[in-house]
Design a protein around this motif. Sequence first.
Motif, mmCIF file in Angstrom:
data_model
loop_
_atom_site.group_PDB
_atom_site.id
_atom_site.type_symbol
_atom_site.label_atom_id
_atom_site.label_comp_id
_atom_site.label_asym_id
_atom_site.label_seq_id
_atom_site.Cartn_x
_atom_site.Cartn_y
_atom_site.Cartn_z
ATOM 1 N N GLU A 6 0.830 -1.202 0.000
ATOM 2 C CA GLU A 6 0.000 0.000 0.000
ATOM 3 C C GLU A 6 0.862 1.248 0.000
ATOM 4 N N CYS A 22 -2.770 0.372 -3.830
ATOM 5 C CA CYS A 22 -2.247 -0.938 -3.424
ATOM 6 C C CYS A 22 -1.893 -1.704 -4.692
ATOM 7 N N TRP A 36 -10.517 -2.954 0.741
ATOM 8 C CA TRP A 36 -9.843 -2.291 1.854
ATOM 9 C C TRP A 36 -10.593 -2.547 3.155
ATOM 10 N N ARG A 38 -10.042 -1.440 7.499
ATOM 11 C CA ARG A 38 -9.316 -0.508 8.361
ATOM 12 C C ARG A 38 -9.460 -0.936 9.815
ATOM 13 N N ARG A 45 -11.010 -4.748 13.246
ATOM 14 C CA ARG A 45 -10.836 -4.427 11.831
ATOM 15 C C ARG A 45 -12.205 -4.465 11.163
ATOM 16 N N TYR A 93 -5.139 1.402 7.295
ATOM 17 C CA TYR A 93 -5.908 0.844 6.191
ATOM 18 C C TYR A 93 -5.120 -0.291 5.537
ATOM 19 N N TYR A 94 -5.796 -1.409 5.352
ATOM 20 C CA TYR A 94 -5.185 -2.599 4.780
ATOM 21 C C TYR A 94 -5.894 -2.975 3.483
ATOM 22 N N CYS A 95 -5.138 -3.179 2.436
ATOM 23 C CA CYS A 95 -5.743 -3.694 1.209
ATOM 24 C C CYS A 95 -5.637 -5.218 1.207
ATOM 25 N N TYR A 96 -6.483 -5.836 0.425
ATOM 26 C CA TYR A 96 -6.428 -7.285 0.282
ATOM 27 C C TYR A 96 -6.827 -7.664 -1.142
ATOM 28 N N TRP A 109 -2.923 -9.950 2.152
ATOM 29 C CA TRP A 109 -3.087 -8.640 2.767
ATOM 30 C C TRP A 109 -1.815 -7.817 2.623
ATOM 31 N N GLN A 111 0.581 -4.596 4.185
ATOM 32 C CA GLN A 111 1.134 -4.361 5.516
ATOM 33 C C GLN A 111 0.414 -3.254 6.254
ATOM 34 N N GLY A 112 -0.398 -2.492 5.555
ATOM 35 C CA GLY A 112 -1.151 -1.409 6.177
ATOM 36 C C GLY A 112 -0.507 -0.051 5.958
#
Length: 119
Positions: A6, A22, A36, A38, A45, A93-96, A109, A111-112
Amino acid sequence: QVQLVESGGGLVQAGGSLRLSCAASGRIWSIDDMGWHRQAPGKQRELVATISRGGDTNYADSVKGRFTISRDNTQNTVSLLMNSLKPDDAAVYYCYGGISGRVGWAKYWGQGTQVTVSS
């Protein structure tokens, strides 16, 4: 090995905007849903937004009308444009991505990235 990275987090004043990006890389055959989540301090989360490979989107009620998710299937990227930010939007915020690769399908995922909103 598949990796999601990200970028775009930072500090913004309430009412401002940020764009998170991301990028997925590695031995990728295809990517299904991307999205996403968070997580704020002391909270669980939570889902923010998702987007299917075909472009169908889904948003948490708290961000509808303010956030826009998009993706580029040719670049294996997903972005989140966040407008009218509020202090409650502050979180990591984390993308996946649901990714098929050499070892099969798995949900990967990032790393944020930290988003801080000042009031």
